[in-house]
Design a protein around this motif. Structure first.
Motif, PDB file in Angstrom:
ATOM      1  N   TYR A 100      -4.488  -0.442  -1.847  1.00 27.11           N
ATOM      2  CA  TYR A 100      -3.035  -0.373  -1.887  1.00 27.11           C
ATOM      3  C   TYR A 100      -2.340  -1.702  -1.606  1.00 27.11           C
ATOM      4  CZ  TYR A 100      -3.915   4.613  -1.892  1.00 27.11           C
ATOM      5  OH  TYR A 100      -4.350   5.864  -2.222  1.00 27.11           O
ATOM      6  N   CYS A 101      -3.006  -2.620  -0.898  1.00 28.36           N
ATOM      7  CA  CYS A 101      -2.356  -3.880  -0.584  1.00 28.36           C
ATOM      8  C   CYS A 101      -3.419  -4.935  -0.268  1.00 28.36           C
ATOM      9  CB  CYS A 101      -1.390  -3.741   0.594  1.00 28.36           C
ATOM     10  SG  CYS A 101      -2.159  -3.061   2.084  1.00 28.36           S
ATOM     11  N   TRP A 102      -2.961  -6.185  -0.175  1.00 23.50           N
ATOM     12  CA  TRP A 102      -3.884  -7.280   0.115  1.00 23.50           C
ATOM     13  C   TRP A 102      -3.125  -8.411   0.764  1.00 23.50           C
ATOM     14  CZ3 TRP A 102      -4.250 -12.437  -1.030  1.00 23.50           C
ATOM     15  CH2 TRP A 102      -5.471 -13.059  -0.745  1.00 23.50           C
ATOM     16  N   LEU A 131       1.685   7.408  -2.198  1.00 22.51           N
ATOM     17  CA  LEU A 131       3.125   7.199  -2.250  1.00 22.51           C
ATOM     18  C   LEU A 131       3.480   5.725  -2.118  1.00 22.51           C
ATOM     19  CD1 LEU A 131       4.286  10.186  -0.002  1.00 22.51           C
ATOM     20  CD2 LEU A 131       4.178  10.081  -2.501  1.00 22.51           C
ATOM     21  N   LEU A 132       2.506   4.899  -1.666  1.00 25.36           N
ATOM     22  CA  LEU A 132       2.741   3.460  -1.558  1.00 25.36           C
ATOM     23  C   LEU A 132       2.758   2.782  -2.920  1.00 25.36           C
ATOM     24  CD1 LEU A 132       0.364   2.635   1.442  1.00 25.36           C
ATOM     25  CD2 LEU A 132       2.847   2.812   1.511  1.00 25.36           C
ATOM     26  N   VAL A 133       2.187   3.444  -3.922  1.00 18.41           N
ATOM     27  CA  VAL A 133       2.114   2.866  -5.265  1.00 18.41           C
ATOM     28  C   VAL A 133       3.394   3.185  -6.010  1.00 18.41           C
ATOM     29  CG1 VAL A 133       0.826   2.810  -7.425  1.00 18.41           C
ATOM     30  CG2 VAL A 133      -0.381   3.146  -5.259  1.00 18.41           C
ATOM     31  N   PRO A 134       4.162   2.172  -6.455  1.00 17.24           N
ATOM     32  CA  PRO A 134       5.436   2.445  -7.144  1.00 17.24           C
ATOM     33  C   PRO A 134       5.214   3.084  -8.505  1.00 17.24           C
ATOM     34  CG  PRO A 134       4.897   0.110  -7.266  1.00 17.24           C
ATOM     35  CD  PRO A 134       3.887   0.737  -6.331  1.00 17.24           C
ATOM     36  N   VAL A 135       6.104   4.002  -8.847  1.00 18.15           N
ATOM     37  CA  VAL A 135       6.082   4.663 -10.155  1.00 18.15           C
ATOM     38  C   VAL A 135       7.424   4.406 -10.807  1.00 18.15           C
ATOM     39  CG1 VAL A 135       5.799   6.840 -11.391  1.00 18.15           C
ATOM     40  CG2 VAL A 135       4.538   6.436  -9.256  1.00 18.15           C
TER      41      VAL A 135
END
Length: 255
Positions: free
Chosen positions: A8-10, A212-216
């Motif tokens: 989800y992030c880096w 839900l952290l991934v934008p759509v």
């Protein structure tokens, strides 16, 4: 933790920060096991999902008993809170498991009286299941289930879980475990797969609140709300629409 976070992030020091967070956790340190003295002997890997399952009991723990089932191929775990550790309860939970995932070819267990009883042996024979039992006084030979029993018990201890919250916390542990890739760094696991149990079982990653952290984008959201593709019309294009308040078709301009 690294696997899920990278999904989800880096950031530049992600590995070091996660390692420090884990190392500095007092509750995790209290339940952390000592280093393995020798490399454990691994079972030959199953060739397909739910071909061989490992079963074991845990408890009493926090006044409760647990029945643990782990699929050898996918590492998919099931943990059931049970009223007792009798043969009848064991068979009942296995039937429930078979209805969901199918009948396995091999069941691996210890030499507990529930598993060596005539009733349990007859149950396996009726379903044409081969029964393999681990060596006496050597629980590590039942690696899959034994290892996961210790895993979820350690997690509950680290959470300082109370009895009334055990089921809720167990759901969260199972969700996280089923979504986490079994990597080579998990040296305590008998066999690694490089994929999460959910990927091997369903061919996709299970959805959780982390998604839900991934934008759509707005268009995808609109399509999902409509339940399919969204039809679009040009200004002044003539269309036919049903008037549910009347009895005839109405032809209108889409202004």
């Amino acid at each position: 933790m690294k696997s899920l976070t990278r999904s989800y992030c880096w950031w530049e020091t992600i590995d070091r920060d996660i390692e420090e967070l884990s190392r500095d956790c007092c509750e995790c340190a209290r339940v952390r096991k000592n280093p393995v003295e020798v490399a454990p002997h691994c079972w030959e890997r199953a060739s397909q999902p739910f071909q061989r399952i490992d079963i074991d009991f845990a408890g009493p723990f926090l006044g409760l008993y647990f029945f643990v089932i782990v699929d050898s191929y996918t590492k998919w775990p099931e943990v059931k809170i049970i009223p007792d550790m009798t043969t009848d309860t064991t068979i009942d939970r296995l039937r429930e498991y078979f209805v969901t995932y199918g009948v396995p070819s091999i069941v691996v267990s210890d030499r507990g009286v529930q598993f060596t009883s005539d009733q349990f042996q007859a149950f396996l024979k009726r379903n044409n299941i081969m029964h393999k039992m681990r060596a006496p006084y050597h629980p590590a030979t039942n690696g899959q289930a034994e290892w996961f029993v210790q895993t979820f018990k350690d997690k509950l201890k680290a959470l300082k879980c109370e009895r009334k919250a055990v089921q809720f916390e167990l759901y969260k542990i199972l969700m996280a475990y089923r979504r986490t890739a079994q990597l080579e760094s998990h040296h305590q696991s008998p066999v690694t797969t490089g994929k999460s149990p959910s990927m091997l079982v369903f061919g996709r990653q299970m959805k959780s609140r982390l998604d839900l952290l991934v934008p759509v984008n707005a268009q995808e959201n609109s399509s999902r709300e409509e339940g399919g593709n969204v039809r679009r019309f040009a200004i002044n294009e003539r269309i036919a629409a049903r008037d549910f308040l009347g009895s005839a078709m109405a032809v209108r301009d889409s202004n």
